[in-house]
Design a protein around this motif. Sequence first.
Motif, PDB file in Angstrom:
ATOM      1  N   ASN A  17      46.028  39.019  38.856  1.00 42.87           N
ATOM      2  CA  ASN A  17      45.884  40.089  39.853  1.00 42.87           C
ATOM      3  C   ASN A  17      45.074  41.230  39.241  1.00 42.87           C
ATOM      4  O   ASN A  17      45.619  42.069  38.517  1.00 42.87           O
ATOM      5  CB  ASN A  17      47.258  40.592  40.314  1.00 42.87           C
ATOM      6  CG  ASN A  17      47.163  41.452  41.569  1.00 42.87           C
ATOM      7  OD1 ASN A  17      46.228  42.235  41.733  1.00 42.87           O
ATOM      8  ND2 ASN A  17      48.134  41.293  42.451  1.00 42.87           N
ATOM      9  N   ARG A  18      43.791  41.222  39.524  1.00 45.43           N
ATOM     10  CA  ARG A  18      42.883  42.205  38.931  1.00 45.43           C
ATOM     11  C   ARG A  18      43.256  43.634  39.317  1.00 45.43           C
ATOM     12  O   ARG A  18      43.267  44.534  38.472  1.00 45.43           O
ATOM     13  CB  ARG A  18      41.450  41.891  39.380  1.00 45.43           C
ATOM     14  CG  ARG A  18      40.393  42.765  38.727  1.00 45.43           C
ATOM     15  CD  ARG A  18      39.029  42.535  39.336  1.00 45.43           C
ATOM     16  NE  ARG A  18      38.018  43.348  38.688  1.00 45.43           N
ATOM     17  CZ  ARG A  18      37.138  42.901  37.803  1.00 45.43           C
ATOM     18  NH1 ARG A  18      37.148  41.633  37.446  1.00 45.43           N
ATOM     19  NH2 ARG A  18      36.243  43.709  37.269  1.00 45.43           N
ATOM     20  N   ILE A  19      43.585  43.854  40.593  1.00 44.61           N
ATOM     21  CA  ILE A  19      43.899  45.209  41.081  1.00 44.61           C
ATOM     22  C   ILE A  19      45.165  45.741  40.411  1.00 44.61           C
ATOM     23  O   ILE A  19      45.218  46.900  39.975  1.00 44.61           O
ATOM     24  CB  ILE A  19      44.047  45.204  42.618  1.00 44.61           C
ATOM     25  CG1 ILE A  19      42.712  44.838  43.262  1.00 44.61           C
ATOM     26  CG2 ILE A  19      44.529  46.558  43.126  1.00 44.61           C
ATOM     27  CD1 ILE A  19      42.782  44.599  44.748  1.00 44.61           C
ATOM     28  N   ALA A  20      46.192  44.875  40.311  1.00 42.49           N
ATOM     29  CA  ALA A  20      47.441  45.296  39.668  1.00 42.49           C
ATOM     30  C   ALA A  20      47.213  45.612  38.197  1.00 42.49           C
ATOM     31  O   ALA A  20      47.761  46.579  37.657  1.00 42.49           O
ATOM     32  CB  ALA A  20      48.493  44.200  39.825  1.00 42.49           C
ATOM     33  N   ALA A  21      46.378  44.799  37.538  1.00 37.05           N
ATOM     34  CA  ALA A  21      46.081  45.034  36.123  1.00 37.05           C
ATOM     35  C   ALA A  21      45.370  46.370  35.924  1.00 37.05           C
ATOM     36  O   ALA A  21      45.688  47.133  35.001  1.00 37.05           O
ATOM     37  CB  ALA A  21      45.224  43.895  35.577  1.00 37.05           C
ATOM     38  N   GLU A  22      44.407  46.662  36.782  1.00 38.36           N
ATOM     39  CA  GLU A  22      43.687  47.927  36.694  1.00 38.36           C
ATOM     40  C   GLU A  22      44.611  49.113  36.973  1.00 38.36           C
ATOM     41  O   GLU A  22      44.469  50.181  36.371  1.00 38.36           O
ATOM     42  CB  GLU A  22      42.516  47.939  37.674  1.00 38.36           C
ATOM     43  CG  GLU A  22      41.360  47.035  37.252  1.00 38.36           C
ATOM     44  CD  GLU A  22      40.259  46.978  38.290  1.00 38.36           C
ATOM     45  OE1 GLU A  22      40.541  47.261  39.473  1.00 38.36           O
ATOM     46  OE2 GLU A  22      39.106  46.648  37.919  1.00 38.36           O
ATOM     47  N   SER A  23      45.570  48.908  37.880  1.00 34.35           N
ATOM     48  CA  SER A  23      46.466  50.008  38.267  1.00 34.35           C
ATOM     49  C   SER A  23      47.407  50.428  37.146  1.00 34.35           C
ATOM     50  O   SER A  23      47.898  51.564  37.142  1.00 34.35           O
ATOM     51  CB  SER A  23      47.279  49.605  39.507  1.00 34.35           C
ATOM     52  OG  SER A  23      48.214  48.596  39.179  1.00 34.35           O
ATOM     53  N   ILE A  24      47.673  49.524  36.187  1.00 29.68           N
ATOM     54  CA  ILE A  24      48.560  49.895  35.074  1.00 29.68           C
ATOM     55  C   ILE A  24      47.759  50.230  33.811  1.00 29.68           C
ATOM     56  O   ILE A  24      48.310  50.294  32.718  1.00 29.68           O
ATOM     57  CB  ILE A  24      49.586  48.780  34.777  1.00 29.68           C
ATOM     58  CG1 ILE A  24      48.888  47.461  34.417  1.00 29.68           C
ATOM     59  CG2 ILE A  24      50.530  48.586  35.953  1.00 29.68           C
ATOM     60  CD1 ILE A  24      49.840  46.393  33.919  1.00 29.68           C
ATOM     61  N   GLY A  25      46.441  50.423  33.982  1.00 28.69           N
ATOM     62  CA  GLY A  25      45.622  50.929  32.884  1.00 28.69           C
ATOM     63  C   GLY A  25      44.963  49.894  32.009  1.00 28.69           C
ATOM     64  O   GLY A  25      44.436  50.221  30.941  1.00 28.69           O
ATOM     65  N   ILE A  26      44.979  48.610  32.409  1.00 30.02           N
ATOM     66  CA  ILE A  26      44.323  47.565  31.611  1.00 30.02           C
ATOM     67  C   ILE A  26      42.814  47.614  31.862  1.00 30.02           C
ATOM     68  O   ILE A  26      42.364  47.657  33.010  1.00 30.02           O
ATOM     69  CB  ILE A  26      44.871  46.160  31.975  1.00 30.02           C
ATOM     70  CG1 ILE A  26      46.318  46.041  31.518  1.00 30.02           C
ATOM     71  CG2 ILE A  26      44.021  45.059  31.349  1.00 30.02           C
ATOM     72  CD1 ILE A  26      47.003  44.754  31.936  1.00 30.02           C
ATOM     73  N   ASN A  27      42.053  47.642  30.773  1.00 35.38           N
ATOM     74  CA  ASN A  27      40.592  47.634  30.869  1.00 35.38           C
ATOM     75  C   ASN A  27      40.136  46.195  31.129  1.00 35.38           C
ATOM     76  O   ASN A  27      40.034  45.382  30.205  1.00 35.38           O
ATOM     77  CB  ASN A  27      39.973  48.174  29.573  1.00 35.38           C
ATOM     78  CG  ASN A  27      38.481  48.398  29.704  1.00 35.38           C
ATOM     79  OD1 ASN A  27      37.790  47.699  30.433  1.00 35.38           O
ATOM     80  ND2 ASN A  27      37.986  49.398  28.983  1.00 35.38           N
TER      81      ASN A  27
END
Length: 357
Positions: A227-237
């Motif tokens: 889940n790209r969006i979820a990963a980005e939302s928790i600060g993962i580059n």
Amino acid sequence: MKKNMNKTTKNNFITYGMVIAIFVVVQILSSTGNLSRLLTGLLVPICVYIIASLSLNLVVGYSGELSLGHAGFMCVGAYSSALFSHVTSDVLPSVPRLILALLVGAAVAAVFGVLIGIPVLRLRGDYLAIVTLAFGEIIKNLINILYVGVDDKGLHVATSAANLKLDPGGKQIIKGALGVSGTATLYKDIKDYFFLIGVILVLVVLFIIQNLVNSRSGRAITSTRDNRIAAESIGINVTKNKLLAFTISAAIAGVAGVLYAHNLSMLKVSIFDYNMSITILVYVILGGMGNLRGSILATIVLYALPELLRGFSTYRMLIYAIVMITMMLFNWAPAARDFRSRIIEKIKGHVKEKEAA
């Protein structure tokens, strides 16, 4: 946490054990004279394709990106290492020269991985596949017109043999479309150990990939796949982690190219075409994306099968196609996956009962 850790370590050792067991069986068959010359000739290429499929599985299976440029990374690894081996053939002994050639091939492929990955990994899906495919074809065509020679003044690079202008006694190494010849003869004293070297490289690659996947960076890579969006939302580059996976994958593909180049007496760029990239992708998909053991087994079966079935003549490719379809259904059909899960649960239940008794 300890249970999960033990389970992960156990799975890793099962994979290592499977590779070692296959090596031991092959050695026993070879020493007893039960391994044909045909199969013996396939051993090193099988190791090459296993390494290539493992490297692609890192991108396709764990990172969730479709790359069709792995033949290009193998190509740059093969040619850079072959050039290194020829240039240093009079300076270094065979074993250290081969080790350095592996490092050179991996490093050059990794550099190309970074250069391609920085702009390309911002793309998704079909766009990434198209760009990586284009990279493989561009590399192939550039090397096709590349001429490299060496003399007392150093390296000479040109787009035609006439423009090299080598001094008397100079040696032409890369000959454009004719490729590189004589690399395997530089290692004739250790040629018999190439299968062992291939197996060692497979184990090293497995160690690298398994440790990466189970690390913090590996979990970040798989989270961006899920889940790209979820990963980005928790600060993962996302781009950084995908670039890490892509670069390591390119370096490992470069190692496969090195082993491939040093096993051949004549290396030609035409080998590293679109079909090679698709073949490696087929091994990954049929073995199971994100399944390293599956990639190893699929590569062994699907690479060796066409050669083993040559005696069947007309029906050879029909049998090959049936095996591919069967493997696809076994790995991906819901009914087959449920059946495998039930079998695994039953086995685990029997083991627990024995332990309790």
